[in-house]
Write a protein that holds these residues in place. Structure first.
Motif, PDB file in Angstrom:
ATOM      1  N   SER A   9       0.727  -1.160   0.068  1.00 28.19           N
ATOM      2  CA  SER A   9       0.080  -0.035   0.219  1.00 28.19           C
ATOM      3  C   SER A   9       0.780   1.267   0.110  1.00 28.19           C
ATOM      4  O   SER A   9       2.224   1.166   0.277  1.00 28.19           O
ATOM      5  N   LEU A  10       0.216   2.575  -0.122  1.00 24.31           N
ATOM      6  CA  LEU A  10       0.812   3.639  -0.202  1.00 24.31           C
ATOM      7  C   LEU A  10       1.462   3.995   1.215  1.00 24.31           C
ATOM      8  O   LEU A  10       2.321   4.620   1.337  1.00 24.31           O
ATOM      9  N   ARG A  11       0.547   3.625   2.197  1.00 21.77           N
ATOM     10  CA  ARG A  11       1.082   3.859   3.753  1.00 21.77           C
ATOM     11  C   ARG A  11       2.415   3.366   3.959  1.00 21.77           C
ATOM     12  O   ARG A  11       3.212   4.071   4.767  1.00 21.77           O
ATOM     13  N   VAL A  12       2.978   2.192   3.533  1.00 16.17           N
ATOM     14  CA  VAL A  12       3.857   1.350   3.746  1.00 16.17           C
ATOM     15  C   VAL A  12       5.308   2.457   3.130  1.00 16.17           C
ATOM     16  O   VAL A  12       6.145   2.598   3.835  1.00 16.17           O
ATOM     17  N   VAL A  13       5.086   2.967   2.286  1.00 15.11           N
ATOM     18  CA  VAL A  13       6.006   3.854   1.229  1.00 15.11           C
ATOM     19  C   VAL A  13       6.047   5.131   1.988  1.00 15.11           C
ATOM     20  O   VAL A  13       7.220   5.778   2.326  1.00 15.11           O
ATOM     21  N   SER A  14       4.811   5.682   2.417  1.00  9.29           N
ATOM     22  CA  SER A  14       5.015   7.032   3.119  1.00  9.29           C
ATOM     23  C   SER A  14       5.703   6.958   4.074  1.00  9.29           C
ATOM     24  O   SER A  14       6.385   7.748   4.812  1.00  9.29           O
ATOM     25  N   GLU A  15       5.386   5.797   5.272  1.00  8.41           N
ATOM     26  CA  GLU A  15       6.173   5.473   6.323  1.00  8.41           C
ATOM     27  C   GLU A  15       7.938   5.529   6.239  1.00  8.41           C
ATOM     28  O   GLU A  15       8.435   5.917   6.997  1.00  8.41           O
ATOM     29  N   TRP A  16       8.151   4.872   5.101  1.00  5.52           N
ATOM     30  CA  TRP A  16       9.465   4.565   4.722  1.00  5.52           C
ATOM     31  C   TRP A  16      10.035   6.070   4.475  1.00  5.52           C
ATOM     32  O   TRP A  16      11.139   6.513   4.915  1.00  5.52           O
ATOM     33  N   THR A  17       9.354   6.842   3.742  1.00  5.53           N
ATOM     34  CA  THR A  17      10.025   8.241   3.333  1.00  5.53           C
ATOM     35  C   THR A  17      10.054   9.143   4.738  1.00  5.53           C
ATOM     36  O   THR A  17      11.095   9.828   4.829  1.00  5.53           O
ATOM     37  N   THR A  18       9.221   8.939   5.480  1.00  6.48           N
ATOM     38  CA  THR A  18       9.158   9.767   6.801  1.00  6.48           C
ATOM     39  C   THR A  18      10.413   9.260   7.478  1.00  6.48           C
ATOM     40  O   THR A  18      10.961  10.205   8.159  1.00  6.48           O
ATOM     41  N   ARG A  19      10.443   7.908   7.795  1.00 13.19           N
ATOM     42  CA  ARG A  19      11.543   7.810   8.759  1.00 13.19           C
ATOM     43  C   ARG A  19      12.932   8.042   7.940  1.00 13.19           C
ATOM     44  O   ARG A  19      13.941   8.455   8.554  1.00 13.19           O
ATOM     45  N   ARG A  20      12.972   7.990   6.484  1.00 14.23           N
ATOM     46  CA  ARG A  20      14.215   8.287   5.782  1.00 14.23           C
ATOM     47  C   ARG A  20      14.580   9.947   6.084  1.00 14.23           C
ATOM     48  O   ARG A  20      15.565  10.305   6.280  1.00 14.23           O
ATOM     49  N   ARG A  21      13.462  10.751   5.946  1.00 14.21           N
ATOM     50  CA  ARG A  21      13.814  12.237   6.249  1.00 14.21           C
ATOM     51  C   ARG A  21      14.205  12.547   7.650  1.00 14.21           C
ATOM     52  O   ARG A  21      15.165  13.191   7.951  1.00 14.21           O
ATOM     53  N   ARG A  22      13.721  11.699   8.679  1.00 18.29           N
ATOM     54  CA  ARG A  22      14.061  11.848   9.925  1.00 18.29           C
ATOM     55  C   ARG A  22      15.494  11.383  10.258  1.00 18.29           C
ATOM     56  O   ARG A  22      16.286  11.938  10.818  1.00 18.29           O
ATOM     57  N   ALA A  23      15.944  10.363   9.554  1.00 21.29           N
ATOM     58  CA  ALA A  23      17.231   9.850   9.691  1.00 21.29           C
ATOM     59  C   ALA A  23      18.394  10.772   9.083  1.00 21.29           C
ATOM     60  O   ALA A  23      19.264  10.567   9.749  1.00 21.29           O
ATOM     61  N   GLU A  24      17.886  11.301   8.047  1.00 17.32           N
ATOM     62  CA  GLU A  24      18.917  12.474   7.609  1.00 17.32           C
ATOM     63  C   GLU A  24      19.004  13.610   8.536  1.00 17.32           C
ATOM     64  O   GLU A  24      19.995  14.520   8.467  1.00 17.32           O
ATOM     65  N   LYS A  25      17.824  13.995   8.963  1.00 17.84           N
ATOM     66  CA  LYS A  25      18.125  15.223  10.190  1.00 17.84           C
ATOM     67  C   LYS A  25      18.480  14.859  11.439  1.00 17.84           C
ATOM     68  O   LYS A  25      18.244  15.449  12.448  1.00 17.84           O
ATOM     69  N   ALA A  26      18.757  13.735  11.957  1.00 15.90           N
ATOM     70  CA  ALA A  26      18.971  12.945  13.228  1.00 15.90           C
ATOM     71  C   ALA A  26      20.456  13.630  13.811  1.00 15.90           C
ATOM     72  O   ALA A  26      21.362  14.010  13.143  1.00 15.90           O
ATOM     73  N   THR A  27      19.870  14.179  15.073  1.00 17.71           N
ATOM     74  CA  THR A  27      21.210  14.677  15.862  1.00 17.71           C
ATOM     75  C   THR A  27      21.298  13.962  17.172  1.00 17.71           C
ATOM     76  O   THR A  27      20.457  13.026  17.485  1.00 17.71           O
ATOM     77  N   ASN A  28      21.909  14.283  18.119  1.00 17.29           N
ATOM     78  CA  ASN A  28      22.242  13.633  19.182  1.00 17.29           C
ATOM     79  C   ASN A  28      20.962  13.968  20.044  1.00 17.29           C
ATOM     80  O   ASN A  28      20.327  13.288  20.966  1.00 17.29           O
ATOM     81  N   GLN A  29      20.320  15.124  19.946  1.00 18.89           N
ATOM     82  CA  GLN A  29      19.128  15.521  20.651  1.00 18.89           C
ATOM     83  C   GLN A  29      17.834  14.921  20.157  1.00 18.89           C
ATOM     84  O   GLN A  29      17.093  14.633  20.833  1.00 18.89           O
TER      85      GLN A  29
END
Length: 396
Positions: free
Chosen positions: A306-326
């Motif tokens: 479904s579209l939801r699976v891909v959307s959650e993957w993109t959300t996690r990918r964006r958060r991973a690129e913006k991840a910091t110690n905090q």
């Protein structure tokens, strides 16, 4: 052999001869046609026997029987296997390096022993059970064996020591690496409390979690209360049996919690995206960051999710690129941390790198296994596939 898609059966009329010698055990002899035409006591011609043999070698039992039926060559799966066994050429080379391990006739019900020729990479025999006496009797009949490769269990070692006292017993590389991986994973599990404290597991923000991760987090909160109650009793020096009686939990769970082995928050599950992750990474690197567009492109690759699976993957990918110690709010499981510690740094994302850096500060003993993927590479290249258990060098 069939003809024009029709099954053909030959009725052969032979002559019979009678022996007039009274002491002869066989009084009647049938006419022979030669093994290249019609072997003795056979129900198939030599040409058909050869085809049945090759079908059994290529496809096995049931698949070969089903395919033979379509070719108008009806034959049972048992007959196919009997033909393969009967036409197998006997081994003429001496067996020098033997590999012994257990295998399943039926998993979790019945096990036997498999013996392989490690020099020629072929199966020698299958023993009906894993008993020491059975393996010892078979090894005693093969005194030419000089090296016995086995697992780390003591049963096969005892049988080899009694049957072949002069043979060198070795452990194969797979069992050594499997045991090393399990030991490293257990070490990481025992240190998960310290690692979780260093990464910041107590500051998990439920708003940043997906639906499935939120359910896992709620389950973790329930397990956390259970673990806290058990650890409080452990700190009070209460015996394990008494903790089991007071809490009502199993002895296994109480033992794991007391040793720090049952504190993982998130448990990884197999996703439908696993087979398409290389394609998604390539599209992401090219600049496509829209979940709906990625989902449409995946459908062209045969993706059925479904579209939801891909959307959650993109959300996690964006958060991973913006991840910091905090912003690092989620702690992976012990298995995931151990896998990341043995992965080359060039293959880690920014979020994974931050996670491993925090884990190393809390768990300094992990600095050496962190480079194991590179450190073991020269070891693989220069070592033999057999390592001695007794300490003597492996055979040349």
């Amino acid at each position: 052999m069939p003809c024009s898609g029709k099954e053909i059966r030959l009725r052969v009329i032979t002559r019979r001869f009678v022996c007039e010698v009274p002491q002869c055990r066989r009084r009647i002899f049938a006419e022979r046609f030669g093994d290249d035409i019609l072997p003795t006591r056979s129900r198939r011609t030599a040409r058909l026997e050869c085809i049945v043999h090759h079908l059994g070698l290529a496809l096995g039992g049931r698949p070969a029987a089903s395919f033979a039926k379509r070719l108008m060559l009806p034959v049972s799966n048992d007959t196919l296997l009997r033909v393969v066994r009967r036409r197998t050429r006997p081994r003429t080379e001496p067996l020098i390096v033997a590999g012994i391990d257990d295998w399943a006739f039926r998993k979790n019900h019945r096990y036997g022993t498999i013996v392989c020729d490690l020099q020629r990479r072929r199966i020698v025999t299958l023993l009906p059970d894993r008993e020491i006496a059975t393996v010892r009797a078979w090894l005693s009949d093969h005194p030419e064996i000089r090296v016995v490769s086995r697992d780390r269990g003591g049963g096969y070692g005892e049988a080899a020591a009694k049957a072949l006292p002069d043979a060198v017993q070795v452990a194969d590389r797979w069992h050594l690496m499997e045991n090393a991986s399990a030991a490293f994973l257990n070490a990481v599990r025992r240190s998960m409390r310290v690692i979780r404290t260093a990464i910041g597991a107590t500051t998990i923000n439920p708003k940043l979690l997906t639906c499935a991760e939120r359910l896992q987090y709620e389950g973790y909160l329930r397990r956390k209360q259970t673990n806290a109650a058990i650890m409080e009793l452990v700190r009070d020096a209460v015996p394990l049996k008494e903790i089991v009686r007071r809490t009502g939990h199993s002895r296994k769970l109480v033992r794991q919690v007391s040793r720090g082995e049952s504190t993982d928050v998130f448990r990884t599950r197999q996703s439908t995206l696993d087979a398409h992750l290389p394609f998604l990474d390539a599209q992401w690197s090219e600049g496509c960051r829209n979940g709906a567009e990625l989902w449409r492109r995946l459908q062209g690759q045969g993706f059925r999710g479904s579209l939801r699976v891909v959307s959650e993957w993109t959300t996690r990918r964006r958060r991973a690129e913006k991840a910091t110690n905090q912003q690092l709010q989620k702690v992976p499981s012990a298995r995931t941390i151990s896998r990341l510690m043995t992965t080359a740094r060039d293959n880690l994302s920014k979020a994974d790198t931050i996670t491993i850096a925090a884990s190393r500060r809390a768990f300094p003993h992990s600095s050496k296994p962190a480079c194991s993927s590179k450190a073991f590479r020269p070891w693989y290249a220069r070592s033999s596939s057999l390592i001695s258990i007794r300490g003597s060098p492996p055979p040349a």
